[in-house]
Design an enzyme around this catalytic site. Structure first.
Site, PDB file in Angstrom:
ATOM      1  N   THR A 112       0.801  -1.255  -0.055  1.00 18.40           N
ATOM      2  CA  THR A 112      -0.143  -0.043   0.046  1.00 18.40           C
ATOM      3  C   THR A 112       0.834   1.368   0.136  1.00 18.40           C
ATOM      4  O   THR A 112       1.815   1.269   0.529  1.00 18.40           O
ATOM      5  CB  THR A 112      -0.968   0.088   1.217  1.00 18.40           C
ATOM      6  N   GLY A 113       0.308   2.225  -0.753  1.00 18.75           N
ATOM      7  CA  GLY A 113       1.453   3.534  -0.857  1.00 18.75           C
ATOM      8  C   GLY A 113       2.539   2.895  -1.514  1.00 18.75           C
ATOM      9  O   GLY A 113       3.631   3.667  -1.261  1.00 18.75           O
ATOM     10  N   TYR A 160       0.058  12.089  14.576  1.00 17.75           N
ATOM     11  CA  TYR A 160       0.789  11.287  13.486  1.00 17.75           C
ATOM     12  C   TYR A 160       1.632  10.089  14.647  1.00 17.75           C
ATOM     13  O   TYR A 160       1.394   9.040  14.431  1.00 17.75           O
ATOM     14  CB  TYR A 160       2.138  11.969  12.957  1.00 17.75           C
ATOM     15  N   GLY A 161       2.327  10.523  15.388  1.00 14.75           N
ATOM     16  CA  GLY A 161       3.076   9.426  16.213  1.00 14.75           C
ATOM     17  C   GLY A 161       2.120   8.380  16.879  1.00 14.75           C
ATOM     18  O   GLY A 161       2.464   7.242  16.970  1.00 14.75           O
ATOM     19  N   LYS A 197       0.953   5.813  14.261  1.00 16.30           N
ATOM     20  CA  LYS A 197       1.964   4.939  13.983  1.00 16.30           C
ATOM     21  C   LYS A 197       1.819   3.981  15.199  1.00 16.30           C
ATOM     22  O   LYS A 197       2.258   2.759  15.020  1.00 16.30           O
ATOM     23  CB  LYS A 197       3.223   5.509  13.718  1.00 16.30           C
TER      24      LYS A 197
END
Length: 319
Positions: free
Chosen positions: A26-27, A181-182, A185
């Site tokens: 993915t990506g 964001y962190g 993840k």
């Protein structure tokens, strides 16, 4: 592993053949995902780039074919941020089995405004974690059909210093981009470890492994125009950083090893050798907060509710 097992040397530049295998990244049209795809394509496997942007995917495919003669690569229209589109995307794979999926697609927002996916989830949590959580359910039958399927989740060094707020997973009360964001993840990585525990509990042949790229910068990355092409000035300014971090081609190494190495085991964490930031891939200790079973169970339940997924995710024997 038994002490009698012979030592296995891993060479990032001489990967084992994977002919006959099917991989989905993915990506895979940009960044680390592109270099994961490029390295896997060199093994003779079929590599499918999951990307929501056909134009960028076409550019990536052209680059792959120029770099890897005879590469077996194709594009799958895939937007992990749009949950309702995932089943149709998986149906369009038209494969009898999938040997590995690399959960790599992701977003990082630097701008202060909080954004949402089409389903109303915070963009980073919804894309990086929820989309891959739901995608795993739709891929379960293909992964189970492979002799030894793998789910490889691409985490981030940024997750080490974060802790999940289970009462505010989507940062509705307190949104700060870098922290959000962190945490997104960290949610991905927690899922990767929890998935393997569940797969082992039911005797599944599928493994779940987590990898991270360490510090990977564009200016230290070999050019792949039009996708990656830093200016000479940018490359020169980045040279001192090369003592501590690396390019995205090297950042792909831990993920590629997690996909290919027959000695990799489920529930492991792979990253760069030197301080977790640069170098060849090695197995790392799993930080306690990433493998906390109570946190993982609450995150799993919340993820099922937010994505409408069955808690078992549909893996063979997981009933």
């Amino acid at each position: 592993m038994s002490s009698a097992t012979p030592h296995h040397a891993w060479d990032v530049h001489r990967l084992p053949s994977a002919e006959g295998k099917n991989f989905l990244v993915t990506g895979g049209n940009a960044g680390i995902g592109y270099f994961v795809a490029e390295q896997l394509a060199a093994t003779g496997a079929l590599v499918v780039l999951g990307s929501r942007d056909p134009a960028r995917a076409d550019a990536a495919l052209a680059s792959l074919r120029s770099r890897v003669p005879g590469a077996r690569v194709r594009h799958l229209r895939l937007d992990v941020a749009a949950l309702s589109s995932l089943k149709a995307a998986v149906d369009a794979l038209d494969l009898g089995h999938l040997d590995a999926v690399v959960h790599n697609a992701g977003v990082a927002l630097d701008d202060p405004p909080r954004r949402e996916t089409v389903d109303g989830h915070e963009m980073m949590f919804g894309t990086n974690h929820l989309g891959h959580f739901a995608l795993t359910r739709h891929l379960a039958h293909l992964l189970s059909a492979a002799p030894a399927g793998r789910v490889v989740t691409t985490g981030s060094f940024a997750a080490r210093s974060e802790r999940l707020d289970l009462d505010d997973l989507e940062s509705t009360r307190d949104y700060r981009p870098k922290r959000t964001y962190g945490r997104s993840k960290l949610a991905q990585m927690s899922f990767g470890f929890a998935l393997d525990r569940r797969l082992r509990a039911v005797g599944s042949t599928v493994l779940s492994v987590v990898a991270h790229p360490g510090g990977a910068l564009d200016p230290l990355t070999p050019p792949r125009p039009p996708m990656t092409a830093s200016t000479p000035g940018q490359r020169l300014r980045a040279l001192p950083a090369g003592l501590l971090v690396q390019g995205k081609d090297a950042g792909a190494w831990p993920t590629v090893r997690a996909v290919l190495d027959p000695e990799v085991r489920g529930g492991e964490l792979w990253g760069p050798r030197f301080f977790g930031l640069r170098g060849t891939p090695r197995r790392e200790p799993v930080p306690a907060h990433m493998a906390d079973p109570e946190v993982a169970a609450r995150l799993w339940d919340a993820s099922c509710a937010l994505t409408g997924s069955d808690p078992h995710l549909g893996f063979s024997g997981d009933r």
